[in-house]
Design an enzyme around this catalytic site. Structure first.
Site, PDB file in Angstrom:
ATOM      1  N   GLU A 155       0.819  -1.213   0.000  1.00 11.19           N
ATOM      2  CA  GLU A 155       0.000   0.000   0.000  1.00 11.19           C
ATOM      3  C   GLU A 155       0.854   1.265   0.000  1.00 11.19           C
ATOM      4  OE1 GLU A 155      -2.833  -0.258   3.213  1.00 11.19           O
ATOM      5  OE2 GLU A 155      -3.588  -2.192   2.508  1.00 11.19           O
ATOM      6  N   CYS A 156       1.966   1.213  -0.670  1.00 10.76           N
ATOM      7  CA  CYS A 156       2.936   2.306  -0.694  1.00 10.76           C
ATOM      8  C   CYS A 156       2.860   3.055  -2.029  1.00 10.76           C
ATOM      9  CB  CYS A 156       4.336   1.705  -0.489  1.00 10.76           C
ATOM     10  SG  CYS A 156       5.689   2.895  -0.564  1.00 10.76           S
ATOM     11  N   GLY A 157       3.275   4.311  -2.011  1.00 11.02           N
ATOM     12  CA  GLY A 157       3.359   5.071  -3.248  1.00 11.02           C
ATOM     13  C   GLY A 157       4.362   4.489  -4.239  1.00 11.02           C
ATOM     14  N   PHE A 158       5.296   3.667  -3.739  1.00 14.31           N
ATOM     15  CA  PHE A 158       6.283   3.026  -4.606  1.00 14.31           C
ATOM     16  C   PHE A 158       5.844   1.641  -5.077  1.00 14.31           C
ATOM     17  CE2 PHE A 158       8.928   6.018  -2.141  1.00 14.31           C
ATOM     18  CZ  PHE A 158       9.525   6.706  -3.187  1.00 14.31           C
ATOM     19  N   THR A 159       4.690   1.158  -4.618  1.00 15.43           N
ATOM     20  CA  THR A 159       4.220  -0.178  -4.991  1.00 15.43           C
ATOM     21  C   THR A 159       4.145  -0.385  -6.502  1.00 15.43           C
ATOM     22  OG1 THR A 159       3.039  -0.372  -2.894  1.00 15.43           O
ATOM     23  CG2 THR A 159       2.374  -1.885  -4.638  1.00 15.43           C
TER      24      THR A 159
END
Length: 181
Positions: free
Chosen positions: A34-38
């Site tokens: 659930e990360c912006g880098f996912t």
């Protein structure tokens, strides 16, 4: 001590030795669903497909230490990665990468390659620096993992040759992988 001295847990809880990956170029990542880098998973899967026949592998270690962005169980994380991104490289049990409960593998990786800074050109670099600086004004001087999708590149002999922060362009990562292959 080297990379092959460590055992890790697969997502199903089975313990394996990293000697299983001898003679391969390895990219070790700590991830979160659930990360912006996912979305980096797309490019990582592409790298895996492109170079896996040349003895390249990615080892993915989910971690919930950064913003609670990997809240699921090992099975839920593996299912998400398969369904959303078609991930075929190994996903291991969720671990801690910092602190008292940090995985021995990550303690070793950080001791060999510490933090050298974020890519200033990346749009999230300033946000990460500001956020981390508020929590710890000395964050840049410490080797700890700073966020999800930090990557360590290991050569065929098990040497840790490079650390890439999540802000590093994956084209740079691919160039280094090609050099080692």
């Amino acid at each position: 001590m080297g990379i092959y001295d460590f055992n890790v847990l697969k997502a199903d809880g089975e313990e394996i030795s990293l000697t299983e990956y001898k003679n391969k170029v390895i990219l070790i990542i700590n991830s979160a669903t659930e990360c912006g880098f996912t979305p980096q998973y797309d490019a990582l899967q592409d790298l895996y497909e492109k170079y896996s026949k040349e003895n390249f592998i990615i080892l993915d270690f989910p971690c919930n230490q950064f913003g609670n962005q990997a809240p699921g169980t090992n099975a839920e994380i593996a299912s998400f990665c398969d369904t959303k991104f078609g991930i075929k490289f190994p996903i291991f049990s969720k671990i801690d990468v910092n602190g008292d409960n940090a995985s021995p593998l990550y303690q070793y990786l950080k001791s060999v390659k510490g933090f050298k800074g974020f890519d200033a050109e990346h749009p999230l670099a300033a946000l990460l620096e500001s956020m981390l600086g508020r929590e710890n004004p000395n964050f840049a001087k410490e080797p700890d993992i700073k966020w999800n999708f930090t990557k360590f590149l290991i050569d065929r002999n098990g040497n840790v040759v490079e650390r890439f922060e999540p802000t590093t362009d994956l084209g740079v990562v691919e160039d280094k992988i090609r050099e080692l292959l």
